[in-house]
Motif scaffolding. Structure first.
Motif, PDB file in Angstrom:
ATOM      1  N   LYS A  25       0.938  -1.194   0.044  1.00 43.32           N
ATOM      2  CA  LYS A  25       0.054  -0.130   0.093  1.00 43.32           C
ATOM      3  C   LYS A  25       0.807   1.183  -0.104  1.00 43.32           C
ATOM      4  CE  LYS A  25      -0.717   0.567   5.206  1.00 43.32           C
ATOM      5  NZ  LYS A  25      -0.016  -0.479   5.500  1.00 43.32           N
ATOM      6  N   GLU A  26       2.098   1.343   0.741  1.00 47.66           N
ATOM      7  CA  GLU A  26       3.033   2.375   0.703  1.00 47.66           C
ATOM      8  C   GLU A  26       3.643   2.731  -0.763  1.00 47.66           C
ATOM      9  OE1 GLU A  26       3.084   0.321   4.662  1.00 47.66           O
ATOM     10  OE2 GLU A  26       3.094  -0.322   2.462  1.00 47.66           O
ATOM     11  N   THR A  27       3.690   1.491  -1.602  1.00 42.73           N
ATOM     12  CA  THR A  27       4.263   1.705  -3.097  1.00 42.73           C
ATOM     13  C   THR A  27       3.221   2.459  -3.673  1.00 42.73           C
ATOM     14  OG1 THR A  27       5.681  -0.088  -2.570  1.00 42.73           O
ATOM     15  CG2 THR A  27       5.408   0.667  -4.755  1.00 42.73           C
ATOM     16  N   LEU A  28       2.002   1.954  -3.749  1.00 42.77           N
ATOM     17  CA  LEU A  28       0.883   2.696  -4.457  1.00 42.77           C
ATOM     18  C   LEU A  28       0.894   4.193  -4.039  1.00 42.77           C
ATOM     19  CD1 LEU A  28      -1.147  -0.693  -4.423  1.00 42.77           C
ATOM     20  CD2 LEU A  28      -0.306   0.284  -6.673  1.00 42.77           C
ATOM     21  N   GLU A  29       0.621   4.237  -2.980  1.00 41.50           N
ATOM     22  CA  GLU A  29       0.466   5.646  -2.103  1.00 41.50           C
ATOM     23  C   GLU A  29       1.733   6.622  -2.994  1.00 41.50           C
ATOM     24  OE1 GLU A  29      -0.932   8.932  -0.120  1.00 41.50           O
ATOM     25  OE2 GLU A  29      -1.931   7.140  -1.036  1.00 41.50           O
ATOM     26  N   ALA A  30       2.884   6.249  -2.778  1.00 46.14           N
ATOM     27  CA  ALA A  30       4.163   6.802  -3.297  1.00 46.14           C
ATOM     28  C   ALA A  30       3.908   7.302  -4.561  1.00 46.14           C
ATOM     29  CB  ALA A  30       5.367   5.965  -2.989  1.00 46.14           C
ATOM     30  N   PHE A  31       3.474   6.081  -5.676  1.00 48.40           N
ATOM     31  CA  PHE A  31       3.299   6.476  -7.013  1.00 48.40           C
ATOM     32  C   PHE A  31       2.215   7.609  -7.154  1.00 48.40           C
ATOM     33  CE2 PHE A  31       5.778   2.829  -8.081  1.00 48.40           C
ATOM     34  CZ  PHE A  31       6.739   3.407  -9.190  1.00 48.40           C
ATOM     35  N   ARG A  32       1.067   7.290  -6.335  1.00 46.93           N
ATOM     36  CA  ARG A  32      -0.230   8.527  -6.486  1.00 46.93           C
ATOM     37  C   ARG A  32       0.358   9.923  -6.279  1.00 46.93           C
ATOM     38  NH1 ARG A  32      -3.539   4.178  -4.729  1.00 46.93           N
ATOM     39  NH2 ARG A  32      -2.918   4.508  -2.639  1.00 46.93           N
ATOM     40  N   LEU A  33       1.553   9.814  -5.108  1.00 44.95           N
ATOM     41  CA  LEU A  33       1.591  10.956  -4.744  1.00 44.95           C
ATOM     42  C   LEU A  33       2.707  11.859  -5.637  1.00 44.95           C
ATOM     43  CD1 LEU A  33       2.518  10.611  -0.938  1.00 44.95           C
ATOM     44  CD2 LEU A  33       0.442  12.085  -1.848  1.00 44.95           C
TER      45      LEU A  33
END
Length: 395
Positions: A365-373
């Motif tokens: 979930k942290e990886t997907l959040e980082a890409f969203r940001l």
């Protein structure tokens, strides 16, 4: 006749124990101490059992043990010069930046070779140098980028000189990046999140996972390519389990081919593959040639995840004429959004001088959040994102 009754000896009074009787408070204290000791022993046992069994969680559960990348080396014996020389040949003479080489006249017992192709990136050479340093050998790399030369020393003695064309300082074209998200196939919601990003990311699906077939159907419907994430034996096997039906050293050629074919059937429509774990397996050239031959028969490419610095997977694929490439950077070795965002920026920096960069990440979930940001920032950079199949080559 009168009956004579036996006289019974009078009972002697019981002697009281000289030991003092334990008071009730002392008994409670002793019981509490015993209980606490028992609980402590149980906790230690549970921690040990947890560390042992969590490495054996099968892929179907949706929880995976990620193998450490090539810049973290464990349990390596001291390397001889022949070992280091083989490593250099795999990673530099036959590495991703080499377009071939020719032998030049030897100088004072120093072997000299002209390498055709780009000078290796700073990150690639740093990872290679770290591997050599941690291999407990006498070898050392010395790099002169401005002169286009890499020297290999054994102790104080220069043994090998690799000459490249002097790198150009600037290039005008944009860098090219392919991001692969490993360990997919256990959750369709993760696939939907990935498809919702405005960045091209190629999923790599573990065969045998609960949603593998459903994921291929969804991705085909969306017109997106995907790969097979082939499970292979790590150095820490069996403590670290690569999953059910993984490729293991010692399997027969027929068994290896059968397993590779089952992966293709389990992830139908895949365009290529890369390795899941495999730090031990990808060191073995003979085993890798069987796997690569099966992939070549189906016209599938292979990308070396380089979970170990001494992997021969890329160089063997290159020799066999497969479309191939090798991982340049891991994005999420730490489950921390800030760290992953920093790695994303590092990835862009690697590609900024018209380099082709393969990045690998995982469905955290942290990886997907980082890409969203970061996706808005990424769209403003002088790089382009591609599917993995567009960054593999036949050498």
């Amino acid at each position: 006749m009168p009956i004579n009754k036996k006289k019974t000896a009078p009972k002697k009074p019981r002697k009281r124990s000289k030991k003092k009787q334990l008071t009730q408070n002392m008994r409670i204290l002793l019981a509490a101490g015993f209980l606490l000791g028992f609980v402590a022993i149980c906790l230690v046992a549970l921690v040990n059992l947890r560390s042992f069994f969590l490495t054996d969680i099968p892929p179907e559960s949706g929880v995976f043990t990620y193998e450490e990348p090539a810049d973290v080396i464990h349990d390596l014996q001291a390397y001889s010069y022949a070992d280091i020389r083989e490593l250099i040949e795999n990673q530099l003479l036959n590495g991703p930046d080499s377009m071939g080489w020719r032998k030049l006249p030897q100088r004072d017992n120093v072997q000299v070779k002209q390498i055709f192709g780009d000078f290796p990136s700073t990150a690639f050479l740093a990872e290679l140098a770290d591997h050599i340093e941690q291999a407990d050998s006498h070898a050392q790399l010395k790099v002169s980028r401005k002169d286009g030369i890499i020297h290999l020393f054994w102790g104080d003695e220069l043994k090998l000189e690799l000459r490249y064309q002097i790198p150009k300082v600037t290039r005008s074209q944009q860098g090219r990046i392919a991001v692969i998200m490993d360990d997919m196939g256990s959750s369709l919601s993760t696939i939907h999140e990935l498809l919702g990003l405005h960045i091209t990311i190629t999923p790599s699906i573990l065969p045998g996972t609960s949603k593998a077939l459903a994921a291929t159907t969804l991705l085909q419907k969306e017109g997106r390519e995907y790969m097979i994430h082939i499970p292979m034996q790590p150095r820490s096997y069996p403590r670290t389990n690569p999953g059910k039906n993984a490729l293991l050293l010692g399997q027969s050629e027929n068994e290896t081919r059968r397993l590779v074919q089952s992966y293709m059937d389990g992830v139908p429509g895949a365009v290529g593959s890369n390795n899941h774990m495999g730090s031990r397996y990808t060191e073995n050239a003979a085993a890798m040639r069987i796997v690569l031959d099966e992939l070549k028969l189906r016209d599938l490419f292979f990308i070396d995840s380089r979970t170990i610095g001494n992997s021969v997977a890329f160089s063997e694929a290159r020799k066999m004429g497969l479309k191939t490439a090798t991982r340049n950077i891991f994005l999420d070795n730490e489950d921390d959004v800030t760290y992953i965002r920093q790695q994303i920026h590092k990835m862009v920096k690697l590609a900024a001088t018209n380099r082709e960069v393969i990045a690998i990440c995982h469905p955290h979930k942290e990886t997907l959040e980082a890409f969203r940001l970061e996706q808005e920032w990424l769209q403003q950079q002088a790089v382009q994102f591609y599917s993995a199949s567009e960054l593999v080559h036949i050498y």
